[in-house]
Scaffold this motif. Sequence first.
Motif, PDB file in Angstrom:
ATOM      1  N   GLU A  73       0.798  -1.229   0.000  1.00 16.68           N
ATOM      2  CA  GLU A  73       0.000   0.000   0.000  1.00 16.68           C
ATOM      3  C   GLU A  73       0.831   1.279   0.000  1.00 16.68           C
ATOM      4  N   VAL A  74       2.047   1.255   0.521  1.00 13.82           N
ATOM      5  CA  VAL A  74       2.838   2.488   0.554  1.00 13.82           C
ATOM      6  C   VAL A  74       3.882   2.514  -0.570  1.00 13.82           C
ATOM      7  N   GLU A  75       3.936   1.458  -1.350  1.00 13.98           N
ATOM      8  CA  GLU A  75       4.866   1.454  -2.474  1.00 13.98           C
ATOM      9  C   GLU A  75       4.419   2.503  -3.492  1.00 13.98           C
ATOM     10  N   ALA A  76       5.374   3.313  -3.962  1.00 17.88           N
ATOM     11  CA  ALA A  76       5.041   4.410  -4.874  1.00 17.88           C
ATOM     12  C   ALA A  76       5.674   4.220  -6.244  1.00 17.88           C
ATOM     13  N   ASN A  77       6.460   3.184  -6.392  1.00 21.86           N
ATOM     14  CA  ASN A  77       7.424   3.121  -7.469  1.00 21.86           C
ATOM     15  C   ASN A  77       7.210   1.904  -8.360  1.00 21.86           C
ATOM     16  N   MET A  78       7.104   2.123  -9.664  1.00 23.21           N
ATOM     17  CA  MET A  78       6.789   1.039 -10.592  1.00 23.21           C
ATOM     18  C   MET A  78       7.880  -0.018 -10.627  1.00 23.21           C
ATOM     19  N   HIS A  79       9.139   0.406 -10.596  1.00 24.66           N
ATOM     20  CA  HIS A  79      10.218  -0.581 -10.729  1.00 24.66           C
ATOM     21  C   HIS A  79      10.278  -1.491  -9.496  1.00 24.66           C
ATOM     22  N   GLN A  80      10.025  -0.928  -8.316  1.00 25.40           N
ATOM     23  CA  GLN A  80      10.001  -1.761  -7.119  1.00 25.40           C
ATOM     24  C   GLN A  80       8.781  -2.676  -7.123  1.00 25.40           C
ATOM     25  N   MET A  81       7.637  -2.149  -7.568  1.00 21.25           N
ATOM     26  CA  MET A  81       6.431  -2.971  -7.616  1.00 21.25           C
ATOM     27  C   MET A  81       6.644  -4.150  -8.560  1.00 21.25           C
ATOM     28  N   ARG A  82       7.294  -3.889  -9.669  1.00 22.63           N
ATOM     29  CA  ARG A  82       7.642  -4.954 -10.620  1.00 22.63           C
ATOM     30  C   ARG A  82       8.488  -6.029  -9.925  1.00 22.63           C
ATOM     31  N   TRP A  83       9.469  -5.602  -9.149  1.00 20.42           N
ATOM     32  CA  TRP A  83      10.332  -6.564  -8.450  1.00 20.42           C
ATOM     33  C   TRP A  83       9.514  -7.376  -7.451  1.00 20.42           C
ATOM     34  N   LEU A  84       8.679  -6.684  -6.674  1.00 18.73           N
ATOM     35  CA  LEU A  84       7.879  -7.357  -5.642  1.00 18.73           C
ATOM     36  C   LEU A  84       6.961  -8.410  -6.253  1.00 18.73           C
ATOM     37  N   ILE A  85       6.393  -8.083  -7.416  1.00 22.08           N
ATOM     38  CA  ILE A  85       5.468  -9.021  -8.062  1.00 22.08           C
ATOM     39  C   ILE A  85       6.244 -10.172  -8.711  1.00 22.08           C
ATOM     40  N   ALA A  86       7.258  -9.837  -9.491  1.00 25.00           N
ATOM     41  CA  ALA A  86       7.977 -10.880 -10.228  1.00 25.00           C
ATOM     42  C   ALA A  86       8.711 -11.836  -9.293  1.00 25.00           C
ATOM     43  N   ASN A  87       9.076 -11.354  -8.112  1.00 28.71           N
ATOM     44  CA  ASN A  87       9.802 -12.197  -7.163  1.00 28.71           C
ATOM     45  C   ASN A  87       8.900 -12.842  -6.112  1.00 28.71           C
ATOM     46  N   ASP A  88       7.566 -12.766  -6.345  1.00 27.33           N
ATOM     47  CA  ASP A  88       6.614 -13.434  -5.459  1.00 27.33           C
ATOM     48  C   ASP A  88       6.785 -13.049  -4.000  1.00 27.33           C
ATOM     49  N   GLN A 105      -1.626  -4.885  -2.920  1.00 24.57           N
ATOM     50  CA  GLN A 105      -2.561  -3.864  -2.406  1.00 24.57           C
ATOM     51  C   GLN A 105      -2.127  -2.446  -2.768  1.00 24.57           C
ATOM     52  N   PRO A 106      -2.041  -2.117  -4.049  1.00 23.35           N
ATOM     53  CA  PRO A 106      -1.654  -0.738  -4.389  1.00 23.35           C
ATOM     54  C   PRO A 106      -2.705   0.243  -3.865  1.00 23.35           C
ATOM     55  N   ASP A 107      -2.250   1.381  -3.396  1.00 18.81           N
ATOM     56  CA  ASP A 107      -3.169   2.461  -3.041  1.00 18.81           C
ATOM     57  C   ASP A 107      -3.304   3.344  -4.284  1.00 18.81           C
ATOM     58  N   ILE A 108      -4.527   3.593  -4.706  1.00 20.48           N
ATOM     59  CA  ILE A 108      -4.725   4.258  -6.004  1.00 20.48           C
ATOM     60  C   ILE A 108      -4.234   5.701  -5.960  1.00 20.48           C
ATOM     61  N   PHE A 109      -4.304   6.346  -4.813  1.00 23.68           N
ATOM     62  CA  PHE A 109      -3.680   7.668  -4.654  1.00 23.68           C
ATOM     63  C   PHE A 109      -2.147   7.529  -4.555  1.00 23.68           C
ATOM     64  N   TYR A 110      -1.695   6.713  -3.620  1.00 18.18           N
ATOM     65  CA  TYR A 110      -0.249   6.649  -3.326  1.00 18.18           C
ATOM     66  C   TYR A 110       0.557   6.137  -4.515  1.00 18.18           C
ATOM     67  N   PHE A 111      -0.077   5.357  -5.365  1.00 20.18           N
ATOM     68  CA  PHE A 111       0.681   4.819  -6.494  1.00 20.18           C
ATOM     69  C   PHE A 111       0.568   5.727  -7.725  1.00 20.18           C
TER      70      PHE A 111
END
Lengths: 429, 429
Positions: free
Chosen positions: B298-313, B319-325
């Motif tokens: 929810e506090v992740e703001a960054n696409m490259h980190q989100m990509r890492w978090l998803i691809a690395n399971d 839970q992206p926050d639609i404002f925060y992201f």
Amino acid sequence: MKRRDFLASGALLAGASTVPFSASAKEKKSRSKYADYSGVDAARAKPVLKREFFPDPVIIESVELLRKENNFICRVRSKDGAEGISIGHPFISKQGYPMFKFAIQRWFVGKDARDLDQILYHAAEQNEKKQGVPMNVQLATLEFAVLDMLGNIADKPLGALIGDICNPNIAIYLGTLYRQLRDLEPEVSLEMMAKQVEETHAKAVKLRCGSANNLGDDKDNAPGRTEKLIRMGREKFGDEMVLMMDANWSYSPKEAIRIGRLLEEYNYYFYEEPLPWNWYEEQKIVCDALDINMAGGEVEANMHQMRWLIANDVWDIIQPDIFYFGGMIRSMQVANMAAAKGKIVLPHMSSGGLGYLYMLQFVSACKNAGPFHEFKLFATKDANGTLIPIESKDDPIKSTDGVVNVPTGSGIGVHIDPGYISTHEMIYS
Amino acid sequence: MKRRDFLASGALLAGASTVPFSASAKEKKSRSKYADYSGVDAARAKPVLKREFFPDPVIIESVELLRKENNFICRVRSKDGAEGISIGHPFISKQGYPMFKFAIQRWFVGKDARDLDQILYHAAEQNEKKQGVPMNVQLATLEFAVLDMLGNIADKPLGALIGDICNPNIAIYLGTLYRQLRDLEPEVSLEMMAKQVEETHAKAVKLRCGSANNLGDDKDNAPGRTEKLIRMGREKFGDEMVLMMDANWSYSPKEAIRIGRLLEEYNYYFYEEPLPWNWYEEQKIVCDALDINMAGGEVEANMHQMRWLIANDVWDIIQPDIFYFGGMIRSMQVANMAAAKGKIVLPHMSSGGLGYLYMLQFVSACKNAGPFHEFKLFATKDANGTLIPIESKDDPIKSTDGVVNVPTGSGIGVHIDPGYISTHEMIYS
């Protein structure tokens, strides 16, 4: 001979910084899946502010943010009437200044300034939804003012409050001032740089390759120019000159490695940020593949990420920005973590404001500071383009034979004209 | 039967969201040192905004930020006179609103709104020194207004512009509204929660353990209470209730794993953020060690980190926050990346403002949205505590038997009283 051994031999250090690049710094290949953090964690936990200079509490009675158009000044006062002043960041302060009022100052008002290490920890970590460069710039602005106040109380320059003065004089390198040189033909930009070398007697020069925008593919975004610049740079300045290359996030990992090998061939000292700042894993791949020293970290705002970057040997040379990372004490914690891994620190600082003074004070007390530091304009304008009127009890701050003297007055080391400060007005919300 | 299979059986879905938790989602153990990013990268690159609804250019002629005390409104107008409105974030907008004026709006003014995917990419990635939640909140505010304008032009609800409407009705869970329940005795907080379950007929409840502050050691910071709450929660609500636990960054990896095993024993559905948000590597260690679904982001703001978090399971449930992201389109790109890895999305949203409407619109079009979503107050106050006066052509937005209807009017789906907007004044700097 590897570049780092060449430097360690002292041939290029010109008596400036005392700790050259350690030969043990480059343990690039990670041996287990997860790094050993015990050394960096112990280093991070070391106290930075020298409480021993302050036998009595220094209660922060007031914190003020002053503004004139685009420029911001912070003024703090203690219960006993001591005062500290700082000048905000020349172009980021404006972007997030409400965070000063609504997220940062409440952690300081009423507190004992001797607890500054802990105050900064809480302000940085418990503002978790605001973390990033814009908040850290506000945090740094307030910290600089508190340190200036403490320096005034102890009658010591700011560097002496956060470490032992080990670098009273600081060797410079030429570089980022000439950002536009990136777009010129190599012949033209190198000629301009050579003139500056003649004037300053700098012993080190940083060039720029690529065009700063990663295109998401494996191509060079300044095709042809990069190879030419790398070769001609070495030819122009000769084997004795320390050359560095800043790639400004231009590349994919594959292209970054290709360019890095060229830099190794021409004996460049370091290779700065070939990938976007937050491509952590990819940067580790690049660092593992190359032998040249990798330098980076200027936009990193976050302690936990910096810890990972250091403990995992993603960079050989750490470049925290003292504003962007949230102040001198947090940056010194980075330097201490870096020291635990045998790495050196070359802090980054934007030109403008009094940034060069904050950087000089920091480097003066940083025992693992690199052998030379980025040269920025000394007579510096504030965010409105106004020259900030300062007086120093020392000789004018200037580069003599490529070496700069750190001012030795109390606090920031210079006196800012009160008439200038009084042109700014208090911000209430 | 594992919790995810139980959910996949459809027993609890009550006809709401269409894509239950995929049985293939939990490929936890990474097999090589680096993840395969090809699937998530292709998903990230998919266009989100449905350009086909707009045959002609929609030039953004003006972008305005309006303010009344703590509350912010964005108004955009097209060259052809179409208008869109958004309400800012209830408590973060104030912290960084200058970024709207000085970093964000220039990427939009004069541009064709049909290029919104690309505009957002550049505004987010080329403001590299301002990245984080405070900037993203400004970006989201502007995007919501542009999408409202586009919805008004196409006469479609916002969800239909960013996907196909697959969830016209959305099942809810009870949870975060009652933050203070964390500090009460388990008996008391569970009794209060039970009353809300009775009123809303929610089929899912999220509890909170720990005391939210990681102490940097391996202890539980709410000792005794956590174990009791986990056990009593299951006893109170019975085996049919879907129970979840939010740990609010309370733990070290070791303690997080101990608590996670207790949650598995009592058959909780997911376990949310036991570690501070940016402890990426440590969270992966926790996720690898546990079988329970891990939820976070929810506090992740960054696409490259989100990509890492998803691809690395690192997370099973994103839970992206639609404002925060930084808005709906970026959040849909996250959902698409998550879908490529068989993961579901449960967007986060703070209570206040019109956040619940933005979330409903997003979920209505998100094909891998989870089976139930966080319930927040419907009659929502703005940042000044004023009720935002809205009208809907549909029935009043409410929960019927634990399911909420998404408004079907154009744009955000409801009409905001112009008299309310006119109480706000334009900000120039």
